[in-house]
Design a protein around this motif. Structure first.
Motif, PDB file in Angstrom:
ATOM      1  N   ASP A  15       0.819  -1.216   0.000  1.00 24.81           N
ATOM      2  CA  ASP A  15       0.000   0.000   0.000  1.00 24.81           C
ATOM      3  C   ASP A  15       0.853   1.267   0.000  1.00 24.81           C
ATOM      4  O   ASP A  15       0.357   2.356  -0.263  1.00 24.81           O
ATOM      5  N   GLY A  16       2.162   1.149   0.262  1.00 23.42           N
ATOM      6  CA  GLY A  16       3.047   2.295   0.173  1.00 23.42           C
ATOM      7  C   GLY A  16       3.311   2.741  -1.255  1.00 23.42           C
ATOM      8  O   GLY A  16       3.809   3.836  -1.488  1.00 23.42           O
ATOM      9  N   ARG A  17       2.922   1.909  -2.212  1.00 24.26           N
ATOM     10  CA  ARG A  17       3.131   2.262  -3.616  1.00 24.26           C
ATOM     11  C   ARG A  17       2.180   3.353  -4.094  1.00 24.26           C
ATOM     12  O   ARG A  17       2.339   3.860  -5.199  1.00 24.26           O
ATOM     13  N   ARG A  18       1.207   3.686  -3.269  1.00 22.62           N
ATOM     14  CA  ARG A  18       0.292   4.759  -3.675  1.00 22.62           C
ATOM     15  C   ARG A  18       0.911   6.145  -3.493  1.00 22.62           C
ATOM     16  O   ARG A  18       0.345   7.141  -3.930  1.00 22.62           O
ATOM     17  N   PHE A  19       2.070   6.214  -2.853  1.00 23.31           N
ATOM     18  CA  PHE A  19       2.743   7.492  -2.638  1.00 23.31           C
ATOM     19  C   PHE A  19       3.696   7.764  -3.791  1.00 23.31           C
ATOM     20  O   PHE A  19       4.582   6.954  -4.075  1.00 23.31           O
ATOM     21  N   PHE A  20       3.538   8.911  -4.436  1.00 23.80           N
ATOM     22  CA  PHE A  20       4.357   9.266  -5.580  1.00 23.80           C
ATOM     23  C   PHE A  20       5.800   9.555  -5.143  1.00 23.80           C
ATOM     24  O   PHE A  20       6.052   9.946  -4.004  1.00 23.80           O
ATOM     25  N   PRO A  21       6.772   9.404  -6.055  1.00 26.34           N
ATOM     26  CA  PRO A  21       8.185   9.426  -5.649  1.00 26.34           C
ATOM     27  C   PRO A  21       8.843  10.789  -5.524  1.00 26.34           C
ATOM     28  O   PRO A  21       9.929  10.881  -4.932  1.00 26.34           O
ATOM     29  N   LEU A  22       8.253  11.857  -6.042  1.00 25.52           N
ATOM     30  CA  LEU A  22       8.975  13.128  -6.067  1.00 25.52           C
ATOM     31  C   LEU A  22       9.356  13.610  -4.669  1.00 25.52           C
ATOM     32  O   LEU A  22      10.503  14.007  -4.426  1.00 25.52           O
ATOM     33  N   TYR A  23       8.410  13.597  -3.743  1.00 24.44           N
ATOM     34  CA  TYR A  23       8.683  14.105  -2.397  1.00 24.44           C
ATOM     35  C   TYR A  23       9.758  13.284  -1.683  1.00 24.44           C
ATOM     36  O   TYR A  23      10.730  13.855  -1.155  1.00 24.44           O
ATOM     37  N   PRO A  24       9.654  11.949  -1.634  1.00 21.86           N
ATOM     38  CA  PRO A  24      10.743  11.208  -0.975  1.00 21.86           C
ATOM     39  C   PRO A  24      12.091  11.363  -1.674  1.00 21.86           C
ATOM     40  O   PRO A  24      13.127  11.366  -1.003  1.00 21.86           O
ATOM     41  N   LEU A  25      12.081  11.518  -3.005  1.00 20.97           N
ATOM     42  CA  LEU A  25      13.350  11.746  -3.692  1.00 20.97           C
ATOM     43  C   LEU A  25      13.967  13.081  -3.285  1.00 20.97           C
ATOM     44  O   LEU A  25      15.187  13.176  -3.088  1.00 20.97           O
ATOM     45  N   LEU A  26      13.146  14.120  -3.154  1.00 21.48           N
ATOM     46  CA  LEU A  26      13.651  15.403  -2.676  1.00 21.48           C
ATOM     47  C   LEU A  26      14.255  15.261  -1.283  1.00 21.48           C
ATOM     48  O   LEU A  26      15.308  15.842  -0.981  1.00 21.48           O
ATOM     49  N   GLY A  27      13.589  14.497  -0.427  1.00 19.98           N
ATOM     50  CA  GLY A  27      14.123  14.256   0.908  1.00 19.98           C
ATOM     51  C   GLY A  27      15.467  13.554   0.874  1.00 19.98           C
ATOM     52  O   GLY A  27      16.396  13.912   1.617  1.00 19.98           O
ATOM     53  N   ARG A  28      15.597  12.579  -0.020  1.00 22.07           N
ATOM     54  CA  ARG A  28      16.868  11.853  -0.149  1.00 22.07           C
ATOM     55  C   ARG A  28      17.959  12.778  -0.676  1.00 22.07           C
ATOM     56  O   ARG A  28      19.077  12.790  -0.154  1.00 22.07           O
ATOM     57  N   TRP A  29      17.637  13.562  -1.705  1.00 21.91           N
ATOM     58  CA  TRP A  29      18.646  14.434  -2.318  1.00 21.91           C
ATOM     59  C   TRP A  29      19.124  15.515  -1.363  1.00 21.91           C
ATOM     60  O   TRP A  29      20.294  15.901  -1.389  1.00 21.91           O
ATOM     61  N   LEU A  30      18.207  16.025  -0.520  1.00 16.28           N
ATOM     62  CA  LEU A  30      18.569  17.120   0.383  1.00 16.28           C
ATOM     63  C   LEU A  30      19.026  16.636   1.756  1.00 16.28           C
ATOM     64  O   LEU A  30      19.461  17.447   2.572  1.00 16.28           O
ATOM     65  N   SER A  31      18.934  15.344   2.010  1.00 16.06           N
ATOM     66  CA  SER A  31      19.292  14.831   3.336  1.00 16.06           C
ATOM     67  C   SER A  31      20.738  15.136   3.737  1.00 16.06           C
ATOM     68  O   SER A  31      21.003  15.320   4.938  1.00 16.06           O
ATOM     69  N   PRO A  32      21.705  15.218   2.807  1.00 15.56           N
ATOM     70  CA  PRO A  32      23.066  15.582   3.252  1.00 15.56           C
ATOM     71  C   PRO A  32      23.141  16.932   3.947  1.00 15.56           C
ATOM     72  O   PRO A  32      24.036  17.164   4.767  1.00 15.56           O
ATOM     73  N   LEU A  33      22.204  17.832   3.637  1.00 11.50           N
ATOM     74  CA  LEU A  33      22.186  19.126   4.310  1.00 11.50           C
ATOM     75  C   LEU A  33      21.737  19.005   5.761  1.00 11.50           C
ATOM     76  O   LEU A  33      21.909  19.942   6.552  1.00 11.50           O
ATOM     77  N   PHE A  34      21.151  17.855   6.117  1.00 15.85           N
ATOM     78  CA  PHE A  34      20.612  17.650   7.463  1.00 15.85           C
ATOM     79  C   PHE A  34      21.232  16.418   8.109  1.00 15.85           C
ATOM     80  O   PHE A  34      20.554  15.642   8.778  1.00 15.85           O
ATOM     81  N   GLY A  35      22.528  16.256   7.876  1.00  8.52           N
ATOM     82  CA  GLY A  35      23.246  15.154   8.495  1.00  8.52           C
ATOM     83  C   GLY A  35      22.821  13.790   8.005  1.00  8.52           C
ATOM     84  O   GLY A  35      22.931  12.807   8.743  1.00  8.52           O
ATOM     85  N   GLY A  36      22.339  13.714   6.783  1.00 10.07           N
ATOM     86  CA  GLY A  36      21.894  12.435   6.244  1.00 10.07           C
ATOM     87  C   GLY A  36      20.518  12.014   6.704  1.00 10.07           C
ATOM     88  O   GLY A  36      20.087  10.890   6.394  1.00 10.07           O
ATOM     89  N   ARG A  37      19.791  12.890   7.399  1.00  6.83           N
ATOM     90  CA  ARG A  37      18.472  12.557   7.939  1.00  6.83           C
ATOM     91  C   ARG A  37      17.378  12.860   6.909  1.00  6.83           C
ATOM     92  O   ARG A  37      17.003  14.019   6.700  1.00  6.83           O
ATOM     93  N   VAL A  38      16.876  11.811   6.274  1.00  7.93           N
ATOM     94  CA  VAL A  38      15.787  11.986   5.308  1.00  7.93           C
ATOM     95  C   VAL A  38      14.537  12.505   5.994  1.00  7.93           C
ATOM     96  O   VAL A  38      13.826  13.367   5.458  1.00  7.93           O
ATOM     97  N   ASP A  39      14.267  12.009   7.204  1.00  7.67           N
ATOM     98  CA  ASP A  39      13.054  12.428   7.915  1.00  7.67           C
ATOM     99  C   ASP A  39      13.078  13.925   8.213  1.00  7.67           C
ATOM    100  O   ASP A  39      12.075  14.628   8.004  1.00  7.67           O
ATOM    101  N   VAL A  40      14.215  14.432   8.667  1.00 12.46           N
ATOM    102  CA  VAL A  40      14.323  15.865   8.951  1.00 12.46           C
ATOM    103  C   VAL A  40      14.202  16.672   7.665  1.00 12.46           C
ATOM    104  O   VAL A  40      13.514  17.705   7.622  1.00 12.46           O
ATOM    105  N   ALA A  41      14.839  16.194   6.604  1.00 13.55           N
ATOM    106  CA  ALA A  41      14.757  16.894   5.316  1.00 13.55           C
ATOM    107  C   ALA A  41      13.309  16.995   4.851  1.00 13.55           C
ATOM    108  O   ALA A  41      12.874  18.058   4.377  1.00 13.55           O
ATOM    109  N   LEU A  42      12.550  15.927   4.994  1.00 11.59           N
ATOM    110  CA  LEU A  42      11.152  15.948   4.544  1.00 11.59           C
ATOM    111  C   LEU A  42      10.310  16.919   5.369  1.00 11.59           C
ATOM    112  O   LEU A  42       9.457  17.630   4.825  1.00 11.59           O
ATOM    113  N   VAL A  43      10.543  16.974   6.664  1.00  9.87           N
ATOM    114  CA  VAL A  43       9.798  17.915   7.508  1.00  9.87           C
ATOM    115  C   VAL A  43      10.140  19.355   7.126  1.00  9.87           C
ATOM    116  O   VAL A  43       9.250  20.207   6.999  1.00  9.87           O
TER     117      VAL A  43
END
Length: 204
Positions: A15-43
């Motif tokens: 059921d997680g496949r219903r979430f489109f990839p752009l937002y999590p990809l942005l979190g992954r790409w920007l996570s180095p700015l937040f110590g590698g924390r994808v969760d913090v980047a997404l917030v």
């Protein structure tokens, strides 16, 4: 979103496949700015995007209404619009790692540049909105109306790009999910048991 951003679609339940990839990809790409924390980047992305979206919405209201009501009243309406979008009960989602903030930002930006007749910018933000959430496809309606009614007529290539942007964004996300899972239609198959089938909004 956090799990998809960290590990991709293989790491989430079906059921997680219903979430489109752009937002999590942005979190992954920007996570180095937040110590590698994808969760913090997404917030952070969600919160900053919501703030920017409210500002863009206010500017949209100012520009649309200035000629009709005068600049002073248009400024007041724009400010009220920004505050209203910030305090409605659903605005609580703006502070979570959800797509609402980015959706507001991309949608408001699409409409602002549509009002300004900046067709390439319309195309960019409509594409991003539809790549973010399936409902972004609905931006095709006001874009079509403006392309048909704009005077002078827009140049064909930018107008066509604006018209095709939302469908292309939707297809791009579906293609990425299809590449990762083998099923392009996974978002809709997984969403249906949760939300139910399509219902006519005019009679619902």
């Amino acid at each position: 979103y956090v799990t998809i951003g960290r590990h991709g679609y293989d790491a989430v339940a079906a059921d997680g496949r219903r979430f489109f990839p752009l937002y999590p990809l942005l979190g992954r790409w920007l996570s180095p700015l937040f110590g590698g924390r994808v969760d913090v980047a997404l917030v952070v992305i969600g919160n900053v995007a919501a703030l920017v979206g409210a500002v863009v919405l206010a500017q949209l209201a100012r520009e649309v209404l200035a000629d009709r009501w005068g600049e002073a009243e248009a400024d007041r309406v724009g400010l009220r619009a920004a505050w209203m979008i910030a305090v409605i009960p659903a605005a609580i989602a703006f502070v979570w790692p959800y797509t609402e903030g980015l959706s507001l930002c991309f949608t408001a930006a699409t409409l602002l540049f549509l009002h300004r007749r900046r067709w390439w910018w319309v195309a960019l933000f409509a594409l991003l909105a539809a790549a973010l959430r399936p409902t972004g496809l609905l931006l095709g309606v006001p874009i079509l109306v403006e392309v048909l009614t704009a005077r002078p007529r827009p140049r064909p290539v930018p107008a066509l790009a604006a018209l095709l942007a939302a469908p292309v964004g939707l297809l791009a996300s579906a293609a990425e999910i299809g590449r990762a899972t083998g099923d392009w239609l996974a978002p809709w198959r997984e969403q249906r048991p949760i939300r139910g089938p399509f219902r006519n909004p005019l009679v619902r």
